[in-house]
Design a protein around this motif. Structure first.
Motif, PDB file in Angstrom:
ATOM      1  N   LEU A 162      42.307  24.144  36.324  1.00  0.00           N
ATOM      2  CA  LEU A 162      41.729  22.975  34.900  1.00  0.00           C
ATOM      3  C   LEU A 162      41.604  23.409  34.428  1.00  0.00           C
ATOM      4  N   TYR A 163      40.258  24.347  34.023  1.00  0.00           N
ATOM      5  CA  TYR A 163      40.209  25.288  33.114  1.00  0.00           C
ATOM      6  C   TYR A 163      39.068  26.532  33.091  1.00  0.00           C
ATOM      7  N   SER A 164      39.010  27.599  32.305  1.00  0.00           N
ATOM      8  CA  SER A 164      37.934  28.232  32.806  1.00  0.00           C
ATOM      9  C   SER A 164      36.792  28.111  31.708  1.00  0.00           C
ATOM     10  N   VAL A 165      35.381  29.005  32.502  1.00  0.00           N
ATOM     11  CA  VAL A 165      34.235  29.148  32.286  1.00  0.00           C
ATOM     12  C   VAL A 165      33.827  30.854  32.035  1.00  0.00           C
ATOM     13  N   GLY A 166      32.742  30.936  31.161  1.00  0.00           N
ATOM     14  CA  GLY A 166      32.362  31.846  31.065  1.00  0.00           C
ATOM     15  C   GLY A 166      31.328  31.827  32.026  1.00  0.00           C
ATOM     16  N   HIS A 167      30.161  32.877  31.621  1.00  0.00           N
ATOM     17  CA  HIS A 167      28.807  32.665  31.872  1.00  0.00           C
ATOM     18  C   HIS A 167      27.725  32.278  31.012  1.00  0.00           C
ATOM     19  N   CYS A 168      26.143  32.275  31.556  1.00  0.00           N
ATOM     20  CA  CYS A 168      25.072  32.055  30.394  1.00  0.00           C
ATOM     21  C   CYS A 168      24.702  32.894  31.498  1.00  0.00           C
TER      22      CYS A 168
END
Length: 301
Positions: A162-168
């Motif tokens: 669906l999607y990729s997401v980084g980190h915080c």
């Protein structure tokens, strides 16, 4: 152990009150039905049906069994009926989605809004991630869809990225050592909160692994069983919490928290929707997958 045809026989005899009528409806010879009833009697240690002037009168046990059997047969008929179409506007189906708690916060508001007008009768249930049982739950239809991020493709399952997401990172306002930016050296020197997701293959486990590899096991100051508890603890401590951008951005709306880029090089998490190939013929599940993809799928770099 009784089989399905035994329960069909019990239900027909109870409903029709006659061996002859039940045998006719079931397409059986009456001696064969009598034999089936005899098997049920031996198994339950009860007469189940007693001949009377009014027909075959059920015993108290038979009446109790009949109620459960009717429900069971209704479920079987519903599951085994060849699906032809799905009309979301008229459906009252309950869709069961498996995801984390923060996943539910991310996915469900948009899904509920999307079907408010087009599928008003559809109901939803969010269930916890089931780890190794995920495949069997999807195959059996107990779960319709899993929304999660796994490091490896699960055997026997189909998936769509669906999607990729980084980190915080989240830290509290007024942290004594962390200002407007968070360096890698500072990150390594601080204590961290991690959420213990039970499934070892879930991609979030890489966060804890990376912190330990970079700063040592002693850097993990607290493990919690729910991602949702972490921001409340961070807001009242000097610990650092690392999460995906979408989760961290939602959590940062809580008072007393600041959102900072994560200095630790972590690969992005790719979120998928997972289903079993046995669900492919089900138009309702196909509609659900299309709905999720329409509202959450975006190009992955």
């Amino acid at each position: 152990m009784p089989e399905l045809h035994h329960f069909r026989a019990l239900e027909a005899i109870h409903r029709l009150g006659s061996l002859t009528a039940a045998a006719l409806e079931l397409g059986m010879a009456q001696p064969a039905l009598s034999k089936t009833l005899g098997q049920l009697r031996r198994y339950y240690g009860d007469e189940l049906f007693i001949r009377s002037k009014q027909g075959m009168r059920p015993t108290p046990l038979a009446r109790r069994l009949a109620a459960d059997v009717q429900q069971l047969l209704g479920l079987v008929e519903d599951r085994l009926r060849a699906p032809s179409s799905f009309d979301p506007a008229r459906s009252s189906r309950t869709f069961r989605i498996s995801c984390t708690e923060v996943g539910a916060i991310h996915f469900m508001p948009r899904l509920l809004a999307a079907v408010r007008e087009t599928a008003p009768g559809v109901r939803w249930e969010v269930v916890p991630l089931a780890g190794e049982a995920m495949g069997s739950l999807l195959a059996s239809g107990e779960v319709d869809l899993v929304l999660a991020a796994y490091q490896d493709q699960r055997p026997g399952l189909c998936s769509q990225a669906l999607y990729s997401v980084g980190h915080c990172c989240l830290v509290r306002e007024g942290h004594p050592r962390i200002g407007a930016a968070l360096s890698l050296a500072q990150f390594r020197a601080e204590k961290h909160i991690v959420a213990a997701i039970g499934d070892a293959q879930h991609a979030y486990r890489r966060v804890e692994q990376a912190i330990v590899q970079s700063a040592g096991e002693g850097a993990i100051g607290l493990r919690v069983h729910s991602l949702l508890t972490a921001p409340f603890i961070v807001a009242q401590s000097d610990h650092v919490f690392t999460a995906t951008e979408q989760i961290a951005q939602q959590m940062a709306q809580l008072p007393g928290l600041r959102l900072l880029p994560c200095p630790l090089p972590l690969p992005p998490i790719v979120v998928h929707q997972y289903w079993h190939s046995r669900q492919d013929p089900d138009p309702a599940v196909a509609w659900l997958r299309t709905l999720v993809a329409r509202h959450f799928a975006r190009p992955i770099p």
